[in-house]
Design an enzyme around this catalytic site. Structure first.
Site, PDB file in Angstrom:
ATOM      1  N   LYS A  81     -10.330  -8.060  -0.061  1.00 16.06           N
ATOM      2  CA  LYS A  81     -11.774  -8.244  -0.125  1.00 16.06           C
ATOM      3  C   LYS A  81     -12.240  -8.062  -1.567  1.00 16.06           C
ATOM      4  O   LYS A  81     -11.707  -7.212  -2.291  1.00 16.06           O
ATOM      5  CB  LYS A  81     -12.444  -7.219   0.801  1.00 16.06           C
ATOM      6  CG  LYS A  81     -13.943  -7.395   0.985  1.00 16.06           C
ATOM      7  CD  LYS A  81     -14.468  -6.421   2.049  1.00 16.06           C
ATOM      8  CE  LYS A  81     -15.948  -6.575   2.330  1.00 16.06           C
ATOM      9  NZ  LYS A  81     -16.427  -5.673   3.409  1.00 16.06           N
ATOM     10  N   SER A 156     -18.936  -7.967   7.193  1.00 19.02           N
ATOM     11  CA  SER A 156     -19.002  -8.561   5.892  1.00 19.02           C
ATOM     12  C   SER A 156     -17.657  -9.013   5.320  1.00 19.02           C
ATOM     13  O   SER A 156     -17.631  -9.784   4.364  1.00 19.02           O
ATOM     14  CB  SER A 156     -19.620  -7.551   4.915  1.00 19.02           C
ATOM     15  OG  SER A 156     -18.769  -6.433   4.754  1.00 19.02           O
ATOM     16  N   SER A 180     -17.610  -3.982   9.574  1.00 15.53           N
ATOM     17  CA  SER A 180     -17.244  -5.140   8.746  1.00 15.53           C
ATOM     18  C   SER A 180     -15.783  -5.541   8.756  1.00 15.53           C
ATOM     19  O   SER A 180     -15.434  -6.583   8.211  1.00 15.53           O
ATOM     20  CB  SER A 180     -17.652  -4.892   7.302  1.00 15.53           C
ATOM     21  OG  SER A 180     -19.006  -5.226   7.145  1.00 15.53           O
TER      22      SER A 180
HETATM   23  N1  GLN Z   1     -23.060  -5.496   9.363  1.00 21.85           N
HETATM   24  C1  GLN Z   1     -23.268  -4.121   8.990  1.00 21.85           C
HETATM   25  C2  GLN Z   1     -24.258  -4.063   7.842  1.00 21.85           C
HETATM   26  O1  GLN Z   1     -24.719  -5.088   7.430  1.00 21.85           O
HETATM   27  C3  GLN Z   1     -21.957  -3.481   8.616  1.00 21.85           C
HETATM   28  C4  GLN Z   1     -21.487  -3.882   7.276  1.00 21.85           C
HETATM   29  C5  GLN Z   1     -20.220  -3.220   6.878  1.00 21.85           C
HETATM   30  O2  GLN Z   1     -19.517  -2.631   7.680  1.00 21.85           O
HETATM   31  N2  GLN Z   1     -19.955  -3.296   5.595  1.00 21.85           N
HETATM   32  O3  GLN Z   1     -24.563  -3.011   7.368  1.00 21.85           O
END
Ligand code: GLN
Length: 493
Positions: A81, A156, A180
């Site tokens: 990532k 994400s 994410s």
């Molecule tokens: N979708 C969640 C957010 O937008 C989790 C994101 C994540 O785990 N980085 O905060």
């Protein structure tokens, strides 16, 4: 010998290289060629790293030539990532503000994967600074789901999920603050593991919510996820939150579970989560079937309710943005970040650089967090959210007195169309309703593909106690063997 990328596993890559069926360079080249052929359609990567990949592959081939033993991940094409630093790559977090940021040191988890023989093929697209559930909040544009190119892959860590799902890589790493890793895993039919908070060092991974973030792997099999976790885990002097717990052999845990079965394992389905509004009915039904499968395999099954966890989403959207707003303060165009030209003074420089450099969701999170932490509101919001978090931690601890594994869906619905939810942050936030409580409680959890709804993959989430990854991976491996999900999307066949 021809290399079938979508069938490669960690074991088959290393064994094939050791037996000289193919070289590490050949595997790396096939992977790079496949990335080149598919990236226009998928956009899983912000940067592909052929030089780093081939150099690492040649080092493996030199070991083979010298008759040396190969490390566990030898020759395994692996994607990271784009919030993880790796010298020789940019680390952009898919943000304009970091678009020219060159890594000056290595993220520990990445370094450990490479030291275990992994081949770095590139840096993956993500929602900007990991804010999102669809990868649409990326300054480089969305990634596409290989199961339906019009759909999001989740987020994400969407690019990391796509890379493994579409066989561009055998393994990838993502980070999980509220879901994410697990949610994109579910939406792309991959195995996706969020380790216990403190299991894997976060050093060198750009921080979002420091009390929530954890790095973990995407893989096409549970055993491959276990290989990655074994390589990454353990104390790191550079991250005070990494725990000094022993690192068991997670691959052996998978092998042992397969040999010994599920007898004695206590599995609880989280009933009140299954009864939530908005859960796709097929997903609900399949989750119940999973518990039936565990029972057939000899586990003791029961039901549990986690009523306080209904407040997890609300607490998370205070605590997460509060921590994010403070973590993102460093991107001020002085310490880090692209500078807006022609600023009048330093305040003007901060304001213009940040306004131009951050996308809309990042700005929303910074505003939410700053507001929640501001004097006069601190106790009403942040203090209250922390109290809710404490109750959620207790609720999980009580559930784990009775059960070894808790079962929920990973995500309430399969992949949605690109653009479908982009205008409505609240609907987007609801995607993580089942994953967020686990981050607040700090437990480990894995998403395993359990079938399809609307023709698209969906995942079941298994949750285990702190540092119970062996139990988690063992149960996941048993389930995987029963479900026999075909993880190759039509796009790749
Ligand atoms: N979708 C969640 C957010 O937008 C989790 C994101 C994540 O785990 N980085 O905060």
């Amino acid at each position: 010998m021809s290399i079938n990328l979508s069938k490669l596993t960690v074991r088959s890559v290393r064994d094939g290289i050791a037996a000289k069926e193919f070289s590490a360079r050949e595997v790396a080249q096939v992977s790079l060629d496949h990335i080149a052929a598919t990236e226009d359609a998928l956009h899983a990567f912000n940067q592909v790293t052929p030089e780093l990949a081939l150099e690492a592959a040649d080092a493996i081939d030199a070991k083979v030539a010298a008759g040396e033993d190969l490390p566990p991940l030898a020759g395994v094409p692996t994607a990271f990532k784009d919030n993880m630093n790796l010298v020789g790559t940019r680390t952009t977090c898919s943000s304009k503000i970091l678009s020219n940021y060159e890594s000056v040191y290595d993220c520990t988890a990445v370094r450990r994967m490479l030291d275990a023989g992994a081949i770095p093929v590139g840096k993956c697209n993500m929602d900007e600074f990991a804010f999102g559930s669809s990868t649409e909040n990326s300054a480089t544009g969305p990634s596409h789901n290989p199961w339906d190119l019009d759909c999001v892959p989740g987020g994400s860590s969407g690019g990391s999920a796509v890379a493994v799902s579409a066989a561009q890589a055998v393994l990838s790493l993502g980070s999980d603050t509220g879901g994410s890793i697990r949610q994109p895993g579910a939406l792309t039919g991959t195995v996706a593991l969020k380790p216990t908070y403190g299991r894997v060092s976060r050093y060198g991974c750009v921080a979002f919510g420091s009390s929530l973030d954890q790095i973990g792997p995407f893989a096409r099999t549970v055993e491959d996820a276990a290989f990655a976790l074994s390589a990454m885990s353990g104390k790191d002097p550079m991250d005070a939150t990494s725990m000094n717990e022993p690192v068991p052999d997670y691959v052996a845990a998978v092998t042992n579970a397969r040999a010994n079965g599920m007898k004695g394992l206590r599995v609880g389905i989280v009933r009140d989560m299954l009864d939530m509004d908005g859960l796709h009915t097929r997903i609900k039904g399949m989750t119940e079937e999973v518990v039936g499968t565990f029972a057939r395999l000899g586990a003791t099954v029961g039901e549990v309710n986690l009523p306080t966890s209904q407040h997890a989403l609300a607490a998370y959207y205070i605590i997460g943005p509060a921590e994010a707003s403070s973590n993102l303060a460093r991107f001020d165009a002085v310490r880090y970040g692209v500078r807006a030209p022609e600023a009048e003074d330093v305040m003007d420089l901060y304001m213009r650089s940040r306004a131009e450099g951050f996308g809309p969701e990042s700005i929303r999170r910074i505003m939410l967090g700053t507001y929640a932490l501001s004097a006069g509101y601190y106790d009403a919001y942040y203090g209250q959210a922390q109290r809710a978090r404490t109750l959620i931690i207790r609720e999980f601890a009580e559930a784990f007195a009775d059960y070894d594994i808790l079962v929920t869906p990973t995500s309430p619905e399969p992949a949605f169309k690109i653009g479908e939810k982009a205008a409505d942050p609240l609907t987007m936030y609801l995607n993580d309703i089942f994953t967020i409580p686990v981050n607040l409680a700090g437990n480990c959890a894995i998403s395993v593909p359990m079938g399809k709804a609307k023709g698209l993959p969906v995942g079941v989430q298994l949750i285990a106690n702190h540092f119970a990854e062996e139990t988690l991976l063992g149960a996941a491996a048993m389930l995987e063997r029963e479900i026999r999900f075909d993880s190759t999307p039509p796009f790749v066949r």
